[in-house]
Every structure is written in C-alpha cells, then in structure tokens.
Write an enzyme that holds these catalytic residues in place. Structure first.
Site, mmCIF file in Angstrom:
data_model
loop_
_atom_site.group_PDB
_atom_site.id
_atom_site.type_symbol
_atom_site.label_atom_id
_atom_site.label_comp_id
_atom_site.label_asym_id
_atom_site.label_seq_id
_atom_site.Cartn_x
_atom_site.Cartn_y
_atom_site.Cartn_z
ATOM 1 N N ASP A 36 3.126 -4.723 8.305
ATOM 2 C CA ASP A 36 1.833 -4.046 8.181
ATOM 3 C C ASP A 36 0.750 -5.121 8.263
ATOM 4 O O ASP A 36 0.587 -5.920 7.346
ATOM 5 C CB ASP A 36 1.805 -3.304 6.843
ATOM 6 C CG ASP A 36 0.428 -2.762 6.468
ATOM 7 O OD1 ASP A 36 -0.538 -2.982 7.224
ATOM 8 O OD2 ASP A 36 0.322 -2.133 5.400
ATOM 9 N N LYS A 70 -10.654 -1.542 10.276
ATOM 10 C CA LYS A 70 -10.756 -2.705 9.395
ATOM 11 C C LYS A 70 -11.081 -3.976 10.190
ATOM 12 O O LYS A 70 -11.282 -5.042 9.594
ATOM 13 C CB LYS A 70 -9.468 -2.884 8.601
ATOM 14 C CG LYS A 70 -9.147 -1.712 7.679
ATOM 15 C CD LYS A 70 -7.845 -1.924 6.927
ATOM 16 C CE LYS A 70 -7.393 -0.652 6.217
ATOM 17 N NZ LYS A 70 -8.255 -0.274 5.103
ATOM 18 N N HIS A 97 0.862 -1.180 0.000
ATOM 19 C CA HIS A 97 0.000 0.000 0.000
ATOM 20 C C HIS A 97 0.900 1.232 0.000
ATOM 21 O O HIS A 97 2.040 1.194 0.470
ATOM 22 C CB HIS A 97 -0.860 -0.044 1.275
ATOM 23 C CG HIS A 97 -1.938 0.981 1.356
ATOM 24 N ND1 HIS A 97 -1.686 2.288 1.706
ATOM 25 C CD2 HIS A 97 -3.285 0.892 1.164
ATOM 26 C CE1 HIS A 97 -2.836 2.955 1.730
ATOM 27 N NE2 HIS A 97 -3.819 2.138 1.403
ATOM 28 N N CYS A 101 -4.793 2.433 -3.713
ATOM 29 C CA CYS A 101 -3.541 2.948 -3.128
ATOM 30 C C CYS A 101 -2.387 1.973 -3.336
ATOM 31 O O CYS A 101 -1.513 1.821 -2.474
ATOM 32 C CB CYS A 101 -3.716 3.270 -1.641
ATOM 33 S SG CYS A 101 -4.865 4.609 -1.315
ATOM 34 N N GLN A 143 -4.462 -5.695 6.910
ATOM 35 C CA GLN A 143 -5.377 -6.603 6.227
ATOM 36 C C GLN A 143 -5.324 -8.028 6.763
ATOM 37 O O GLN A 143 -6.081 -8.893 6.304
ATOM 38 C CB GLN A 143 -5.061 -6.614 4.725
ATOM 39 C CG GLN A 143 -5.228 -5.274 4.050
ATOM 40 C CD GLN A 143 -6.673 -4.801 3.995
ATOM 41 O OE1 GLN A 143 -7.602 -5.600 4.062
ATOM 42 N NE2 GLN A 143 -6.872 -3.496 3.872
#
Length: 406
Positions: free
Chosen positions: A199, A225, A121, A364, A202
C-alpha cells in the site's frame, strides 16, 4: 532552486481565509490540495475533449483516449513499471486492495495464512478479513513496539509454507512510520512464494517509487493524496500475475468477445477496467505526476523532512505533549496528544477556529490506537507547499488549546 513561495503560488486554494484567519492546511495525509496545473487539465478535458475512451472512431474519443493512455505511460515511468499495461486505473487505494483480495480468492484454501502489519489502515485489514471469511484462511499480524516500529524478528516466525499473501503499507497514515518494505519483501521471497502487496498511498507523495527494484507483486496508491483529483488511483501488478488471475468487475470495456454462451476477456490493462473510467481524473493524475517531477522528488523529500523535524522539535517543547512514533523513521506526519485532554477533536476544533486544518480521531487505524490505549490523536501532515511559519501557527494554536482545555 526550491522556491516555496513559487510552489505556493500554484495552489490558489491556499490564498483563502478560514474563520477569518489565513488557511494553514495540515491535513495532507487525508488529501492534498491540487495545483492549478492539475485543475486546468481536468477542466480542459470536460470543456474540450469530453468523450468516452477506447470506444469511438470520432475525433474527440480518439483524442481523449490518447490523453488517458499518455497519463498511463507517465505513471508507468513514475513508478518504474516494466510495461504500461501493468498500470490499472482504479478509484483509489481502497478499491485496489479490494480488487486484489477478490481476485486472489481462488489461490487460497482453508488454513492458508495472510500476514499484515499492526500499522495498517482499515482498508488493508478488512479486505483480507473478508478473504479469510470466503476461504477459511487465517490472518496474522506483525506486531509493533512502542515507537510504531515493526518487530521483524517476529515476522520471521510468522512466515511459513502456509503464507500465501503478505500485505502492508510502505508508510503509516496514522504515525508516518516508514516500513522497511524492501527488507520485508526480501525475507518473504527467501522463505515463501507468497504474493506481496504494498500500500503506497502515503509513500507516493513523498519519495521515489521503483516497483521493479522493490520486487512487489502489487502496488496500490491514490491520486488525491499526490495532488490529483479524488476518485483516482492506480493498481500496479506484475504482468504474469495479472494475466493469471480473474477479472474483478464484469461489463463493457473488459471483454474480447461476449455471447450468451461464453465471454472471453480483453488483455491487460482492460481486463481490470470494466465500465466507463474517470477519464478526466485519470488524465489529471498524469498532470499531478508532471507537477511532482517538475518540483523534484529530492526537493519534496528534503523540504518535508525539514518540516517534520521542525514541527516535532517545536511541539515537544510543550509540556505534557506526546508524539507517537517519535523515535521511528518517519515522513510527512506528526501525530500527538496533550496530557490531560482526553478528546483530540477538542484540540482540532480550537485549531480550526485559528484557521489550522488538522485531522483528529483514529485515522482508520483503530488497532494502533488500541495499542496506545487512546481513542485517537491530533495529526498534522505535511505537503510540499507547507511552511515553517505555518508550523509556528500550529504550535501556538496547540498551546492555546492546552490553556483552554487544561
């Protein structure tokens, strides 16, 4: 027992109609909906406890502090951090990544190297580019193949004594590809002493996270999220690393002593939590953890994987439809285009008229789109409350869009 109707009953927003059609919400990789239990906790803070934390001796301040620190401990257990003070509240993944890139500035010098992956991202690209501009370091990228699978043999050649940071997502937001972060971390540890940043924006909504077993130095994710309010997030960092690095923001809450001559900083986690926090949101983030644990990680993963498999199978029966990352190990996302229809947003607008919410565009992740030589994709992304019948609505909508636009 996993009861999808009982799960859905906890999300009042799903009962509404959009453009006269029942809402089919398939934009969960952008933000998930919030269960009523989370919203009640958020509302209760402002109705019953509204006070600043860590600063008052009065009852409301003490109660608010207790609730926010309880949430921190819930999150510590949720990701299996060793200490609760290794859990830093942030506004989300983007702030967490920017925080890390800033505080690592003093650790890099000219010609040092930072490695990221092709699947990132923008929020895991731009902060490192800015760090390179500040320090003269260089950015290197692990390439991917046509299925969105990272080429780890090339990663091995990128690692060197100059490697100071390795940062990547655990799951691609654009394709849903699950990266083998444990293997990547092991290879990094074997060859360098680089800081490792993961990260988890997700991945946290979809499966269990264990930062100690993973052995990353930093792990960041967003609350919105994973069924929590927007403006919430977490940065996990190993104690010895956070204690060694400088603060990000300066202000109230993060000081031990302050004078015009010198300021000393508070201990963890407050060193990195300057200013008034999002108290209600942080408490509600703990409630989102409660929701996930009550529902069960295994139940969530099993249901969402079944949805993904069904969606991909049904969509691929449409002639001229391409799924990106089709053969990769994925979770939560199916990203596709229709042959001969150059603008994904046209498909998205037709789906919206049918009550189906999907995301269109580059998500993104412009480097990924450039790799496939496309402007963007249609992305359907799933959460625990989605159903197979909703996927049927999606598929029929895509067929209709194909007929209208073809």
């Amino acid at each position: 027992m996993f009861d999808i109707q009982e799960i859905r009953s906890q999300f009042s927003i799903l009962d509404q109609k959009v453009n006269g059609k029942p809402l089919v919400y398939l934009d969960n990789a952008a933000t998930s909906q919030k269960p009523d239990s989370v919203l009640r906790v958020w509302e209760a803070y402002y109705k019953e406890l509204n006070a600043n934390v860590h600063r008052g001796i009065h009852t409301l301040s003490q109660l608010a502090t207790e609730e926010m620190e309880l949430s921190r401990r819930k999150i510590q257990k949720f990701i299996n951090a060793k200490h609760d003070f290794e859990v830093i509240f942030t506004k989300g993944t983007t702030e967490g990544l920017n925080l890390i890139s800033y505080i690592l500035t003093q650790k890099l010098k000219k010609d040092d190297e930072i490695i990221i992956s092709y699947l990132e991202h923008h929020s895991n690209i731009v902060p490192w580019q800015l760090l390179c501009e500040r320090t003269g370091a260089r950015l290197k990228v692990i390439p991917m193949d046509e299925n969105g699978i990272l080429q780890l043999d090339v990663f091995d050649t990128l690692l060197s004594e100059r490697t100071k940071i390795v940062s990547m997502n655990q799951v691609s937001n654009a394709l849903g590809v699950i990266n083998p972060v444990e293997e990547i971390i092991a290879r990094t540890r074997k060859n360098t002493d680089a800081y490792i940043v993961i990260d988890g924006a997700q991945s946290v909504p979809h499966f269990t996270i264990d930062v100690q077993a993973m052995d990353c130095d930093f792990f960041v994710f967003s609350g919105h999220k994973m069924y929590a309010p927007m403006g919430t997030g977490i940065l996990y960092g190993k104690q010895e690393i956070l204690e060694d690095l400088p603060p990000f923001h300066g202000g109230g809450e993060m000081i031990a002593t302050c004078s015009f001559e010198e300021t000393t900083y508070a201990g963890l986690p407050f060193k990195y939590e300057a200013g008034t926090p999002n108290v209600g949101g942080n408490i509600a983030l703990g409630a989102a953890v409660d929701f996930i644990l009550k529902t069960g990680h295994e139940n969530i993963r099993t249901h969402e994987n079944a949805l993904l498999e069904y969606a991909q199978r049904q969509l691929l029966e449409i002639e001229g439809l391409k799924v990106y990352g089709e053969k990769a190990n994925r979770t939560g996302v199916v990203s596709f285009n229709l042959e001969g229809i150059g603008i994904a947003s046209d498909v998205g607008m037709i789906l919206d008229k049918l009550g189906v919410a999907v995301r269109t565009g580059h998500h993104c992740t412009q480097p990924i789109m450039n790799f496939f030589n496309i402007a963007g994709t249609v992305r359907a992304s799933f959460a625990v409350y989605n159903t197979f019948s909703e996927i049927d609505v999606l598929v029929e909508g895509v067929k209709k869009a194909q007929k209208m636009l073809g």
